[in-house]
Design a protein around this motif. Sequence first.
Motif, PDB file in Angstrom:
ATOM      1  N   GLU A 121       0.834  -1.208   0.000  1.00 38.14           N
ATOM      2  CA  GLU A 121       0.000   0.000   0.000  1.00 38.14           C
ATOM      3  C   GLU A 121       0.868   1.257   0.000  1.00 38.14           C
ATOM      4  O   GLU A 121       0.494   2.276  -0.594  1.00 38.14           O
ATOM      5  CB  GLU A 121      -0.942   0.022   1.215  1.00 38.14           C
ATOM      6  CG  GLU A 121      -2.047  -1.019   1.175  1.00 38.14           C
ATOM      7  CD  GLU A 121      -1.595  -2.429   1.538  1.00 38.14           C
ATOM      8  OE1 GLU A 121      -0.416  -2.580   1.949  1.00 38.14           O
ATOM      9  OE2 GLU A 121      -2.389  -3.370   1.400  1.00 38.14           O
ATOM     10  N   GLN A 122       2.027   1.177   0.660  1.00 40.49           N
ATOM     11  CA  GLN A 122       2.947   2.317   0.667  1.00 40.49           C
ATOM     12  C   GLN A 122       3.636   2.439  -0.702  1.00 40.49           C
ATOM     13  O   GLN A 122       3.870   3.541  -1.195  1.00 40.49           O
ATOM     14  CB  GLN A 122       3.999   2.105   1.744  1.00 40.49           C
ATOM     15  CG  GLN A 122       3.970   3.198   2.794  1.00 40.49           C
ATOM     16  CD  GLN A 122       5.139   3.067   3.747  1.00 40.49           C
ATOM     17  OE1 GLN A 122       5.581   1.966   4.054  1.00 40.49           O
ATOM     18  NE2 GLN A 122       5.630   4.208   4.204  1.00 40.49           N
ATOM     19  N   MET A 154       2.351   1.594  -3.548  1.00 39.10           N
ATOM     20  CA  MET A 154       1.383   2.178  -4.492  1.00 39.10           C
ATOM     21  C   MET A 154       1.311   3.689  -4.293  1.00 39.10           C
ATOM     22  O   MET A 154       1.229   4.444  -5.263  1.00 39.10           O
ATOM     23  CB  MET A 154      -0.001   1.552  -4.293  1.00 39.10           C
ATOM     24  CG  MET A 154      -1.049   2.114  -5.234  1.00 39.10           C
ATOM     25  SD  MET A 154      -0.668   1.817  -6.986  1.00 39.10           S
ATOM     26  CE  MET A 154      -1.369   0.167  -7.171  1.00 39.10           C
ATOM     27  N   CYS A 155       1.358   4.127  -3.046  1.00 43.68           N
ATOM     28  CA  CYS A 155       1.391   5.570  -2.763  1.00 43.68           C
ATOM     29  C   CYS A 155       2.610   6.199  -3.442  1.00 43.68           C
ATOM     30  O   CYS A 155       2.505   7.246  -4.095  1.00 43.68           O
ATOM     31  CB  CYS A 155       1.412   5.756  -1.243  1.00 43.68           C
ATOM     32  SG  CYS A 155       1.574   7.456  -0.719  1.00 43.68           S
ATOM     33  N   CYS A 156       3.770   5.550  -3.353  1.00 44.41           N
ATOM     34  CA  CYS A 156       5.000   6.038  -3.997  1.00 44.41           C
ATOM     35  C   CYS A 156       4.828   6.088  -5.516  1.00 44.41           C
ATOM     36  O   CYS A 156       5.225   7.066  -6.166  1.00 44.41           O
ATOM     37  CB  CYS A 156       6.152   5.125  -3.597  1.00 44.41           C
ATOM     38  SG  CYS A 156       7.645   5.349  -4.562  1.00 44.41           S
TER      39      CYS A 156
END
Lengths: 244, 244
Positions: free
Chosen positions: A170-171, A173-175
């Motif tokens: 999830e992190q 994908m944020c990046c």
Amino acid sequence: MTYCVAMRLCDGLVFASDSRTNAGVDHIATFKKLHVFQREGERVLVIQSAGNLATTQSIISLLTSRIESQQTPNLMQAETMYDAATLIGETVREVIHRDSKAQQNGSNTNFGCNMLLGGQIGNEEHRLFHIYQEGNFIESTNDTPYFQIGESKYGKPIIDRVLTPDTPLEQAMCCALISIDSTLRSNLSVGMPLDVMIYRRESFHAREQQRIIESDPYFIAIRKAWSEGLLNTFRQLTPFPTQP
Amino acid sequence: MTYCVAMRLCDGLVFASDSRTNAGVDHIATFKKLHVFQREGERVLVIQSAGNLATTQSIISLLTSRIESQQTPNLMQAETMYDAATLIGETVREVIHRDSKAQQNGSNTNFGCNMLLGGQIGNEEHRLFHIYQEGNFIESTNDTPYFQIGESKYGKPIIDRVLTPDTPLEQAMCCALISIDSTLRSNLSVGMPLDVMIYRRESFHAREQQRIIESDPYFIAIRKAWSEGLLNTFRQLTPFPTQP
């Protein structure tokens, strides 16, 4: 132009693509560049594409129709991700050869394309490949846990700074979304909406696909938070010392 | 490759250049790409160069020798920054024409270059130009307060986010150095040391020139603070929401 990024992490794979296609600035269209082939419970293959749209659409059409007509070999028969990458590479060569040999004298159309292939088949680990227009390919390792195709430079520094193989999906994908945001701001030929997907290792399904539109509240929120965070960080830096 | 950036702000001009020149990865050398022509109290002209080193060195040599031999026209006679840009553009054309017309059949050397010219002459405002290899040029305005030449993409997003015409000179230099840092991390053909200069409007001197080496304590400090600030900002972003 195009911007696609794919990441290979301990927990699975992350994919994000823009959807703008252009032939000149006055010929802009939206095409999905993220394509999924799956047999739930057994294999998931995700292909992202950049380059000549006629070439990439033909490649996806041929790969699809050969599955439907159960032609051998096809992507559903590939026993490993390596075999799948080889098959896609052969299809790349086939289409580029077919289209470019008919090129008229004096025309210099670029029929080339680049593709990313990520996924998992059976007992193998999840894997990620970058397939070149020559049909050959490289594979992502822990040293280089991501690949980009298309307009990659604007969005590269942020990924290099924050991504490691241990980054949670999830992190990551944020990046990827922040990386696309930097590219969108700097290059008109990369555009919304975005197509994204998270693949969790050993899940063998492609349910976490999503289209992100301009008004998506999450995308708006992280764009704003990132922009403000950068500005705050910049304001806290010591200004260049004036010489005595 | 090369990376040079110049900024035109209310208070003056900011220049920063890397110093790496390469012909292939095994032929790397250090050359200063920031050149100053001045008559203290009356004019300061700063030229940054990217592209074919033989071309850019010849241009600087011709501009210099024509001042020394008091040939007309020369940069010390130009009455405006526009005239100076025109003169440099003509010299660009002269050198590229001279070198490329002698090119042997089958050779396809690129003799091209790009130059930035910033400075102030007499009663005029300080101005900034980007001179192309064709010898024509564009001028910076408040809408576009900076120009880049060379490997510009990696370092563009940060400048777009933080720079305005009102940015103080010391903060703008900090921004230029962060932009170069992003480029250094992503592209091997851009390298230390850096040559930087601040020009304060109506100062008519070029005393604030500096070479920044790898061990420069200020550069080390802002690289570190920027890197940590980005990581902290990223860690505070909400991870991508898992679908229900």
